[in-house]
Design an enzyme around this catalytic site. Structure first.
Site, PDB file in Angstrom:
ATOM      1  N   SER A 186      59.256   5.231  24.386  1.00 27.29           N
ATOM      2  CA  SER A 186      58.735   5.624  25.310  1.00 27.29           C
ATOM      3  C   SER A 186      57.523   4.165  25.608  1.00 27.29           C
ATOM      4  O   SER A 186      57.251   3.123  25.053  1.00 27.29           O
ATOM      5  CB  SER A 186      57.437   6.704  25.377  1.00 27.29           C
ATOM      6  OG  SER A 186      55.830   6.422  26.100  1.00 27.29           O
ATOM      7  N   TYR A 199      50.836  10.842  19.653  1.00 30.28           N
ATOM      8  CA  TYR A 199      52.201  10.267  19.983  1.00 30.28           C
ATOM      9  C   TYR A 199      52.633   9.348  20.789  1.00 30.28           C
ATOM     10  O   TYR A 199      53.627   8.436  20.035  1.00 30.28           O
ATOM     11  CB  TYR A 199      52.321  11.363  21.679  1.00 30.28           C
ATOM     12  CG  TYR A 199      53.753  11.304  22.656  1.00 30.28           C
ATOM     13  CD1 TYR A 199      54.796  11.768  22.222  1.00 30.28           C
ATOM     14  CD2 TYR A 199      53.751  10.144  23.842  1.00 30.28           C
ATOM     15  CE1 TYR A 199      55.809  11.383  23.209  1.00 30.28           C
ATOM     16  CE2 TYR A 199      54.564   9.851  24.586  1.00 30.28           C
ATOM     17  CZ  TYR A 199      55.789  10.812  24.380  1.00 30.28           C
ATOM     18  OH  TYR A 199      56.998  10.198  25.387  1.00 30.28           O
TER      19      TYR A 199
END
Length: 246
Positions: A186, A199
């Site tokens: 990501s 995350y």
């Protein structure tokens, strides 16, 4: 030549070298992104394995690899969605390909989940592994406010799944001297991201794991690449789709 003239000449040379280096990097990036011919993934093997394959990035990987003529193993936790994706892929692709589904919740106990997956992958000539399954926050939140269940799921789905799936598939690739592993990371993993702290950290792990592993297995003919997703569609439990930038 005067002292000033000599110094200016050196500065010009350094500047020209810097600009040339920058131009080369830009041209390489443009070539890699837009001009380089696509590789045939079948050169790595007959089968592709995609985790988190029923929606978003994983679904698109599965569809595109099938369109290239690869047999596909779809792994996800919902049997009905897997059946729908299998039907969609087989209906869209007119070539003689196979689609296999494995129903597993990869947030479960690793010592139970991955031996079952490994058993169902036995004997397959797996050329491509797409480690896509993952989870984020329901909304930006302070780390201290996260419950333990969410933290455990972040680690198991974003880190443990990649470790375990790679351990299952990689030895066969090394033995055959061919293979490709794509780990979906990501944009949030490229720098610390407040309110997505855990995350972001798990996706940084994916990036570093991928780059380190790539060096280790290059000699074995195995290609490893992190995919830094920066925009994706999130499907909430309500069925509402949201566009999310990471």
């Amino acid at each position: 030549m005067s002292l000033c003239g000599g110094a200016c000449a050196v500065c010009y040379a350094v500047g020209a070298f810097f600009l040339l280096s920058l131009a080369v990097r830009v041209l390489k990036a443009v070539y890699a992104a837009y001009l380089r011919p696509a590789e045939d993934p079948k050169k790595y093997g007959a089968w592709a394995v995609v985790t988190g394959a029923t929606d978003g990035i994983g679904l698109e990987y599965a569809k595109q690899l099938a369109a290239k003529g690869m047999n596909i193993v779809l792994i996800s936790r919902t049997a009905s969605k897997l059946a729908d994706v299998k039907k969609e892929i087989l209906a869209a692709d007119k070539r003689d390909i196979e689609v296999k589904v494995i129903v597993e919740d990869m947030s479960g106990e690793p010592t139970e989940v991955y031996p079952r997956i490994a058993k169902q992958l036995e004997g397959l000539d797996i050329g491509v592994l797409v480690n896509n399954v993952g989870i984020s926050y329901e909304h930006p939140e302070f780390f201290a406010a996260l419950d333990q269940e969410r933290i455990d799921a972040l680690v198991r789905l974003n880190i443990v799944s990649i470790n375990q799936m790679t351990r299952i598939v990689l030895p066969g690739m090394q033995q055959r001297k061919r293979g490709a592993i794509v780990n979906v990371s990501s944009g949030s993993g490229t720098l610390p991201t407040a309110l997505l702290t855990a995350y972001s950290a798990t996706k940084a792990y994916v990036d570093f794991f991928s780059r380190g592993l790539a060096v280790e297995v290059e000699k074995d003919g195995v290609f490893v690449q992190p995919h830094h997703a920066t925009k994706c569609t999130i499907v909430q439990a309500t069925g509402v789709r949201l566009q999310a930038y990471e």
